[in-house]
Each structure stands twice: as structure tokens, then as C-alpha cells.
Write an enzyme that holds these catalytic residues in place. Structure first.
Site, short mmCIF file in Angstrom:
data_model
loop_
_atom_site.label_atom_id
_atom_site.label_comp_id
_atom_site.label_asym_id
_atom_site.label_seq_id
_atom_site.Cartn_x
_atom_site.Cartn_y
_atom_site.Cartn_z
N THR A 36 0.92 -1.23 -0.15
CA THR A 36 0.10 0.00 -0.02
C THR A 36 0.91 1.18 -0.12
O THR A 36 0.65 2.33 -0.51
CB THR A 36 -0.94 -0.04 1.11
OG1 THR A 36 -1.84 -1.09 1.04
CG2 THR A 36 -1.58 1.07 1.12
N TYR A 49 -8.20 0.93 -3.90
CA TYR A 49 -6.97 1.55 -4.27
C TYR A 49 -6.16 0.06 -4.74
O TYR A 49 -6.73 -0.89 -4.50
CB TYR A 49 -5.87 2.09 -3.31
CG TYR A 49 -5.89 1.13 -2.30
CD1 TYR A 49 -6.38 0.90 -1.11
CD2 TYR A 49 -4.50 0.73 -2.09
CE1 TYR A 49 -6.16 0.04 0.16
CE2 TYR A 49 -4.01 -0.32 -1.19
CZ TYR A 49 -4.74 -0.34 -0.12
OH TYR A 49 -4.24 -1.31 0.81
N THR A 115 1.47 -4.40 4.15
CA THR A 115 1.32 -4.69 5.86
C THR A 115 0.62 -6.02 5.80
O THR A 115 0.88 -6.74 7.02
CB THR A 115 0.76 -3.88 6.56
OG1 THR A 115 -0.65 -3.72 5.68
CG2 THR A 115 1.44 -2.27 6.46
N ASP A 116 0.15 -6.86 4.88
CA ASP A 116 -0.84 -7.92 5.13
C ASP A 116 0.03 -9.21 5.39
O ASP A 116 -0.19 -9.90 6.49
CB ASP A 116 -1.35 -8.43 3.74
CG ASP A 116 -2.60 -7.50 3.58
OD1 ASP A 116 -3.03 -6.70 4.33
OD2 ASP A 116 -3.29 -7.65 2.50
N LYS A 188 -0.08 -8.26 12.94
CA LYS A 188 -0.94 -7.16 12.56
C LYS A 188 -2.40 -7.37 13.26
O LYS A 188 -2.87 -8.59 13.14
CB LYS A 188 -1.10 -7.38 10.88
CG LYS A 188 -1.97 -6.15 10.37
CD LYS A 188 -1.92 -6.25 8.96
CE LYS A 188 -2.79 -4.92 8.15
NZ LYS A 188 -2.92 -5.06 6.90
N GLU A 309 -3.16 -30.00 26.96
CA GLU A 309 -4.39 -30.95 26.97
C GLU A 309 -4.13 -31.91 25.73
O GLU A 309 -4.74 -32.92 25.72
CB GLU A 309 -5.66 -29.92 26.53
CG GLU A 309 -6.25 -29.44 27.77
CD GLU A 309 -7.50 -28.91 27.31
OE1 GLU A 309 -8.53 -29.53 27.04
OE2 GLU A 309 -7.60 -27.55 27.16
#
Ligand code: GLU
Length: 352
Positions: A36, A49, A115-116, A188, A309
Site C-alpha cells: 500500500t 486502491y 502490511t498484510d 498485524k 491438553e
């Protein structure tokens, strides 16, 4: 007249490459991968965008004050939204980071990235970059054409961190929204907010205000030059899939992944890395067939420990400790380049 004006501008240019004490400014290479931060929208106030439209030279030109913190030069490795980050780009990027870091005239590296998947790329580099020099990822949540675009200040701060001798030896960092995170810890947390990145479990490495940084700590597990992993002669990475566990999940999902050729499976389990019995049985079959199974959690925070567990000893499973599923996948893929032994892979999860 023209000649003397030219002479003055050369002098000004020359002075700007020096710091206040007359020493040359640190040299920082900016590697652009897309995202981005390099995105464009048709207008300055719209949500839609396209990532990865603007080249590295445009990104550098958008922040003229960069020349006050470092001698910067840029190169473009890819120009993709980070949802399209790939093994091919990762391997190219890691090898280029290692080449640049070995150069005497490079003091630090800043990487612009969507950023993903930034947390995955950062952690991958944290494990395979063979350098103590700062390697710093940054990005933005708003495209370069938006009102209050966050990219320019993020680039400025990331370059300042990459140029900062105090950042040396702290592993791969993510500098964004005035904060400095360890690649190991950062996640994130918000789909759109500019303060999306957090290191909630371990805390920040430091903070930056207009290029001036405070450092609070270093990473607490091994990384970069202490890491046993290398991509020097690696041209592909083993397939590892992540399964997200849910109520009444059937086991055949696991069988299908194994059939597709997964060498490892990361379980984004419920709670402390738990799963329904049908899934546990299918994962047990997978582990017996030589697929390495790592238990992580779909919960945002916390530690997945051994034998709570689930009987990891009996099932031959690995516990992801504090790594979330995408980061556990990164470490498992690098681990599988060396061994298929779950015990040795557990040691890697304890170490990195
Ligand atoms: N999909 C974009 C990417 O990861 C959005 C995230 C961003 O860069 O902020 O490239």
C-alpha cells in the site's frame, strides 16, 4: 554566473551528504517490494486502491528530508500487494539483503513491504539474514495518494532506524507508526487502522519520533548471525499448510492436505492449540506418515506449550510456543530444510 550557481548547488548537495560532525552520513539501501505504501487510488479520499503501483524512486522523492538522515539509494525487487508475496520473491530478497549487508559501504537496509504479510517476511529475514547491520521493514496502511498518507513518515523513520548504530545486532525490525518491533513478536491486529502493528506479548524494541529513536531491549531468542538457517543454496521451500480449527471440524481436511503433498502442517488450534478428536486422529495419521505437525493457536495472544491438553509426546507433535500460525509456518519450512524429526524441530521452536 551559471557556473558559480552550479558550484553552490553542488556544495549544498555535498554538505547534505554529511552529518553535523562532518562525518559522512550512514549509507542506507532501500529495497522496495510493493504494498500500500506504493499504492495509488483514483482520489485522495476513497477506500478502494491498488497496491504496488509506485516505484522506489518515487517513494524516495516523496521524502526529500531523507537526505538529512542517510545517503539513500533504492532498488526494486518486486511491486506486489503483499497478499501476493511469494517464495520466489522471499528467496530473491533474502539473498539480496545478504549481498548488500556484506558490502562495506552499506550501513543498513530498509525494506518497503505491504502490511498484510509483513510479519511473515520480517520473521523469515530474521532467521536467514546473516548480518548484525539493521534490516528494517516498513509499510503503510494508506496509499501514497491518500489524505494523511502514513507512508512518508514511516519511510523516514525506517531509514533513520536502518542508519542508527543503536539498532545494530537487534535482528530484523519493523519500524512503523513511530514504533520499533522485533520481527519475532510483531503482529498485524487491525485490518485498516494505522496503529495496526503491535507486539502485545513481548513489548516494543523501541520508539521513534521524527527519526530519533529510543531502544528498550533486544530480541530474546536467536536470530540472524546466530541462526542455523541459510538460504544460500536454496531455490525452493517445502510445502507447509495451515489449518484453522473450528467447532465440529472433520478430519478429512487434514487427509486432503497430506494427499496434496504437505511436508508440514501448522494447526491454528482453538485455545492452547487444541482440536476436535477427528482432527487429532487425522493429524496423528499424518505425523505417523512423516508430516511434521506443529500446534499453534487461532487465539491472538499467548503461548502454546507442550503436553497441556494434547499429549505431544505420544502424538509426536511440536508446540509452537509464542509463534502465531504464519510465523510457525516460516520456522517449520526452514526447519524442514534440515530435518523431519519432530524432536529436533521442537528444539528449533524453543530456540527461535
Ligand atoms: N494488501 C495490501 C498489502 O499488504 C494492504 C496492506 C498494506 O500494504 O497496507 O500490500
Amino acid at each position: 554566473m551559471l557556473r558559480s550557481l552550479f558550484g553552490i548547488s553542488l556544495l549544498i548537495y555535498g554538505l547534505s551528504a554529511y552529518g553535523q560532525a562532518g562525518k559522512p552520513l550512514p549509507a542506507v539501501k532501500i529495497i522496495a517490494t510493493g504494498g500500500t505504501i506504493a499504492g495509488e487510488a483514483a482520489t485522495s479520499a476513497q477506500a478502494g486502491y491498488t497496491s504496488g503501483q509506485v516505484g522506489v524512486e518515487t517513494l524516495i522523492k516523496a521524502v526529500p528530508t531523507l537526505s538529512k538522515v542517510a545517503r539513500v539509494s533504492g532498488e526494486q525487487i518486486s511491486n506486489v500487494g503483499s497478499q501476493d508475496m511469494s517464495d520466489e520473491i522471499w528467496l530473491k530478497l533474502a539473498k539480496r539483503v545478504n549481498q548488500l549487508a556484506a558490502m562495506r559501504d552499506v550501513d543498513g537496509i530498509a525494506i518497503t513491504h505491504g502490511t498484510d504479510t509483513m510479519e511473515e517476511t520480517a520473521y523469515f529475514l530474521h532467521l536467514v539474514a546473516k548480518t548484525r547491520k539493521p534490516v528494517v521493514l516498513t509499510g503503510s496502511m494508506r496509499p501514497s495518494t491518500a489524505l494523511s498518507a502514513d507512508g512518508p513518515l514511516n519511510i523516514y523513520n525506517a531509514v533513520a532506524v536502518a542508519a542508527d548504530p543503536q539498532a545494530v545486532g537487534r535482528g530484523v525490525l519493523v519500524s512503523i507508526n513511530d514504533q520499533i518491533h522485533s520481527a519475532h513478536d510483531v503482529i498485524k491486529t487491525d485490518t485498516t487502522a494505522t496503529d495496526t502493528f503491535m507486539s502485545p506479548y513481548h513489548g516494543l524494541i523501541g520508539a521513534t519520533a521524527y527519526g530519533v529513536s529510543q531502544y528498550y531491549r533486544g530480541p530474546f531468542k536467536k536470530h540472524t548471525v546466530q541462526s542455523e538457517f541459510s538460504v544460500d543454496n536454496v531455490n525452493s521451500l517445502p510445502r507447509v499448510d495451515i489449518i484453522y480449527v473450528y467447532e465440529d471440524m472433520p478430519g478429512d481436511v487434514v487427509d486432503a492436505i497430506v494427499k496434496l503433498g504437505a511436508k508440514g502442517i501448522v494447526v491454528a488450534g482453538v485455545g492452547n492449540g487444541n482440536m476436535p478428536k477427528a482432527v487429532m486422529d487425522a493429524l496423528g495419521r499424518a505425523a505417523k506418515a512423516g508430516v511434521v505437525v506443529v500446534r499453534a493457536s487461532r487465539v491472538a495472544l499467548g503461548f502454546v506449550g507442550r503436553n497441556v491438553e494434547v499429549d505431544d509426546n505420544k502424538m509426536s507433535f511440536v508446540a509452537a510456543e509464542e509463534l502465531n500460525p504464519p510465523k510457525a509456518r516460516v520456522l517449520l519450512r526452514l526447519g524442514l530444510l534440515k530435518t523431519k524429526d519432530p524432536k529436533q524441530i521442537q528444539t528449533m521452536f524453543n530456540t527461535y
